[in-house]
Design a protein around this motif. Structure first.
Motif, PDB file in Angstrom:
ATOM      1  N   GLU A   1       0.815  -1.214   0.000  1.00 15.70           N
ATOM      2  CA  GLU A   1       0.000   0.000   0.000  1.00 15.70           C
ATOM      3  C   GLU A   1       0.849   1.266   0.000  1.00 15.70           C
ATOM      4  O   GLU A   1       0.401   2.318  -0.450  1.00 15.70           O
ATOM      5  N   ALA A   2       2.082   1.178   0.478  1.00 14.83           N
ATOM      6  CA  ALA A   2       2.962   2.350   0.531  1.00 14.83           C
ATOM      7  C   ALA A   2       3.583   2.667  -0.823  1.00 14.83           C
ATOM      8  O   ALA A   2       4.114   3.766  -1.012  1.00 14.83           O
TER       9      ALA A   2
ATOM     10  N   GLY B   1       6.714   5.767  -8.977  1.00 17.73           N
ATOM     11  CA  GLY B   1       7.766   4.787  -8.743  1.00 17.73           C
ATOM     12  C   GLY B   1       8.267   4.069  -9.972  1.00 17.73           C
ATOM     13  O   GLY B   1       9.352   3.490  -9.958  1.00 17.73           O
ATOM     14  N   GLY B   2       7.468   4.084 -11.035  1.00 15.41           N
ATOM     15  CA  GLY B   2       7.891   3.470 -12.285  1.00 15.41           C
ATOM     16  C   GLY B   2       8.281   2.015 -12.158  1.00 15.41           C
ATOM     17  O   GLY B   2       7.639   1.236 -11.453  1.00 15.41           O
ATOM     18  N   GLU B   3       9.371   1.660 -12.842  1.00 15.28           N
ATOM     19  CA  GLU B   3       9.819   0.268 -12.900  1.00 15.28           C
ATOM     20  C   GLU B   3      10.213  -0.260 -11.523  1.00 15.28           C
ATOM     21  O   GLU B   3       9.959  -1.427 -11.202  1.00 15.28           O
TER      22      GLU B   3
ATOM     23  N   ARG C   1       8.739  -3.599  -9.703  1.00 17.47           N
ATOM     24  CA  ARG C   1       9.580  -4.705  -9.230  1.00 17.47           C
ATOM     25  C   ARG C   1       9.346  -4.983  -7.749  1.00 17.47           C
ATOM     26  O   ARG C   1       9.282  -6.139  -7.328  1.00 17.47           O
ATOM     27  N   LEU C   2       9.258  -3.914  -6.959  1.00 16.65           N
ATOM     28  CA  LEU C   2       8.977  -4.099  -5.536  1.00 16.65           C
ATOM     29  C   LEU C   2       7.622  -4.764  -5.322  1.00 16.65           C
ATOM     30  O   LEU C   2       7.489  -5.651  -4.480  1.00 16.65           O
ATOM     31  N   LEU C   3       6.634  -4.338  -6.096  1.00 18.41           N
ATOM     32  CA  LEU C   3       5.316  -4.955  -5.996  1.00 18.41           C
ATOM     33  C   LEU C   3       5.415  -6.453  -6.259  1.00 18.41           C
ATOM     34  O   LEU C   3       4.826  -7.262  -5.536  1.00 18.41           O
TER      35      LEU C   3
END
Length: 104
Positions: free
Chosen positions: A50-51, A57-59, A63-65
């Motif tokens: 959610e943060a 944030g783009g790419e 990737r973090l998602l």
């Protein structure tokens, strides 16, 4: 004693910068893995998802998602040590790339 510690923790969260809150989430996730607390780990991962600012944030955010969603899926029955290692790497990168770059 417990009340004082709880008040201190609550105050430290309320006064922390958004960047420091992410660090605290990483720490909570690592601790949950050590304790085998899948419920807390799941909550931490949802908060991290959610943060994310997907627009700005783009790419990196994409990737973090993907990593967070993988960890969330693994959290149900997977290896918590592997999840802990991933979160530790993310925390270390966060500290180096974001927290250490902020003015004191």
């Amino acid at each position: 004693m417990y009340d004082a510690r709880q008040r201190y923790q609550q105050q430290s969260v309320q006064t922390a910068s958004p960047e420091k809150l992410i660090d605290k989430l990483y720490e909570a996730g690592i601790q949950a893995c050590h304790q085998g607390d899948r419920d807390t780990l799941r909550k931490v991962l949802v908060e991290l998802i959610e943060a994310l600012n997907m627009e700005q944030g783009g790419e990196l955010a994409d990737r973090l998602l993907g990593i967070y969603e993988f960890c969330l899926n693994e959290c149900a029955t997977g290896d918590l040590d592997m999840i802990r290692e991933l979160i530790e790497e993310l925390r270390d990168g966060w500290r180096e790339g974001v927290l250490e770059q902020q003015p004191a």
